[in-house]
Write an enzyme that holds these catalytic residues in place. Sequence first.
Site, short mmCIF file in Angstrom:
data_model
loop_
_atom_site.label_atom_id
_atom_site.label_comp_id
_atom_site.label_asym_id
_atom_site.label_seq_id
_atom_site.Cartn_x
_atom_site.Cartn_y
_atom_site.Cartn_z
N ILE A 14 10.96 -10.02 36.16
CA ILE A 14 9.53 -9.79 35.92
C ILE A 14 8.96 -10.86 34.99
O ILE A 14 7.75 -11.01 34.84
CB ILE A 14 9.31 -8.36 35.36
CG1 ILE A 14 7.96 -7.81 35.77
CG2 ILE A 14 9.54 -8.29 33.87
CD1 ILE A 14 7.82 -7.47 37.20
N LYS A 38 20.83 -11.69 23.46
CA LYS A 38 20.89 -10.84 24.65
C LYS A 38 22.30 -10.26 24.71
O LYS A 38 23.28 -11.00 24.57
CB LYS A 38 20.55 -11.66 25.89
CG LYS A 38 20.63 -10.89 27.21
CD LYS A 38 19.78 -11.56 28.29
CE LYS A 38 19.98 -10.90 29.64
NZ LYS A 38 18.78 -10.91 30.48
N SER A 118 18.34 -6.44 29.76
CA SER A 118 18.77 -6.82 31.11
C SER A 118 18.01 -5.90 32.07
O SER A 118 17.97 -4.68 31.84
CB SER A 118 20.26 -6.59 31.29
OG SER A 118 20.99 -7.15 30.22
N ASN A 181 2.11 -13.54 34.81
CA ASN A 181 1.53 -14.07 36.06
C ASN A 181 0.10 -13.60 36.24
O ASN A 181 -0.32 -13.17 37.33
CB ASN A 181 2.42 -13.72 37.25
CG ASN A 181 3.66 -14.59 37.27
OD1 ASN A 181 3.57 -15.80 37.12
ND2 ASN A 181 4.83 -13.98 37.42
N1 ATP Z 1 4.56 -17.06 33.89
C1 ATP Z 1 5.48 -17.69 34.62
N2 ATP Z 1 5.27 -18.97 35.04
C2 ATP Z 1 6.20 -19.62 35.78
N3 ATP Z 1 7.38 -19.10 36.15
C3 ATP Z 1 7.65 -17.84 35.77
C4 ATP Z 1 6.73 -17.07 34.98
N4 ATP Z 1 7.29 -15.87 34.75
C5 ATP Z 1 8.48 -15.88 35.35
N5 ATP Z 1 8.71 -17.05 35.95
C6 ATP Z 1 9.91 -17.43 36.74
O1 ATP Z 1 10.31 -16.29 37.50
C7 ATP Z 1 11.72 -16.14 37.49
C8 ATP Z 1 12.11 -14.80 36.89
O2 ATP Z 1 11.67 -14.78 35.54
P1 ATP Z 1 12.65 -14.40 34.33
O3 ATP Z 1 13.96 -15.10 34.47
O4 ATP Z 1 11.89 -14.65 33.08
O5 ATP Z 1 12.85 -12.84 34.60
P2 ATP Z 1 13.64 -11.76 33.71
O6 ATP Z 1 12.77 -10.57 33.62
O7 ATP Z 1 14.04 -12.39 32.43
O8 ATP Z 1 14.93 -11.42 34.60
P3 ATP Z 1 16.36 -10.80 34.13
O9 ATP Z 1 16.25 -9.32 34.35
O10 ATP Z 1 17.34 -11.43 35.08
O11 ATP Z 1 16.62 -11.17 32.71
C9 ATP Z 1 12.28 -17.34 36.73
O12 ATP Z 1 12.56 -18.39 37.65
C10 ATP Z 1 11.10 -17.76 35.85
O13 ATP Z 1 11.11 -19.10 35.46
C1 DNN Z 2 21.06 -9.99 38.04
C2 DNN Z 2 19.67 -9.73 37.44
N1 DNN Z 2 18.94 -10.96 37.37
C3 DNN Z 2 19.74 -9.08 36.07
N2 DNN Z 2 20.48 -9.95 35.18
C4 DNN Z 2 20.33 -7.68 36.10
C5 DNN Z 2 19.41 -6.70 36.75
C6 DNN Z 2 19.97 -5.30 36.77
C7 DNN Z 2 19.07 -4.32 37.47
C8 DNN Z 2 19.68 -2.98 37.61
C9 DNN Z 2 18.77 -2.01 38.36
O1 DNN Z 2 17.77 -1.57 37.79
O2 DNN Z 2 19.01 -1.72 39.54
MG MG Z 3 15.96 -12.72 31.66
#
Ligand code: ATP
Ligand code: DNN
Ligand code: MG
Length: 226
Positions: A14, A38, A118, A181
């Site tokens: 997200i 983390k 996570s 976004n």
């Molecule tokens: N505002 C934004 N502008 C550009 N790219 C973005 C933006 N928000 C997210 N992204 C891109 O979307 C993808 C998912 O975002 P991100 O890795 O931050 O998610 P996360 O919530 O940290 O996921 P996880 O649960 O795996 O930790 C990444 O490639 C990130 O660079």
């Molecule tokens: C692999 C992914 N990008 C995250 N690191 C882990 C997401 C776990 C989600 C579990 C769930 O809610 O089903």
């Molecule tokens: Mg992340």
Amino acid sequence: MGKALFITGTGTDIGKTYVTGLIVKKLVGAGLRAGYYKAALSGAEVAADGTLLPGDALHVAHAAGLAPEDATVSYIYRDAVSPHLAAQIEKRPMDFDKVEQDYHVAKERTDYLTVEGSGGIICPLRWDNEEHVILDDLVLRLGLSALVVADAGLGTINAAVLTAEHLKIRGIPLVGFIFNNWTGGRMQEDNVTMVETLTGARVLACVEHDAAELPIAADVLAALYQ
Ligand SMILES: Nc1ncnc2c1ncn2[C@@H]1O[C@H](COP(=O)(O)OP(=O)(O)OP(=O)(O)O)[C@@H](O)[C@H]1O
Ligand SMILES: C[C@H](N)[C@H](N)CCCCCC(=O)O
Ligand SMILES: [Mg+2]
């Protein structure tokens, strides 16, 4: 001992890490000693030498200009599945005494520690014959308040309000939301109003795609850490 804030989201991918990079960058830009932690990262990239890379920590360190030792991850798993399943596959369950110790070390090194979750708030971290631990259990154990990253678009009212209600049921203080976004317009403006009305918490900032700065004052941001 520094202050800390937990960053969760309405789900995986997200934008927690992206937004956290902007948060930490803002704190560093204000001259504050900031860090990132983390507990469990799954779906890690594998380096040429076979090492699992702490991708989220590397992103935040790069975005905010942190030293590598100020952005740490306790458990890194290869498979892009929930950490509890990745741990089962790799036969490497999380030890929450170690997590708590690593968290305190990170917190002592910095004044403002940003702790990324996570997935979403109901993300299983360990599920085996010995322990059943969900992410919200860890947040409670560490005594953290939560900031929720949500997508700005369609579907966010349901996802953001459910996350807020779960935090409330578990007794985890909610400091507010950041919408990611963001494009603006009638529906997204209404999402802000509806989420604020239904949760009683504020949408503190709206982040556009590829934003380089978090649109919030550094002192307002710093005041969210406890
Ligand atoms: N505002 C934004 N502008 C550009 N790219 C973005 C933006 N928000 C997210 N992204 C891109 O979307 C993808 C998912 O975002 P991100 O890795 O931050 O998610 P996360 O919530 O940290 O996921 P996880 O649960 O795996 O930790 C990444 O490639 C990130 O660079
Ligand atoms: C692999 C992914 N990008 C995250 N690191 C882990 C997401 C776990 C989600 C579990 C769930 O809610 O089903
Ligand atoms: Mg992340």
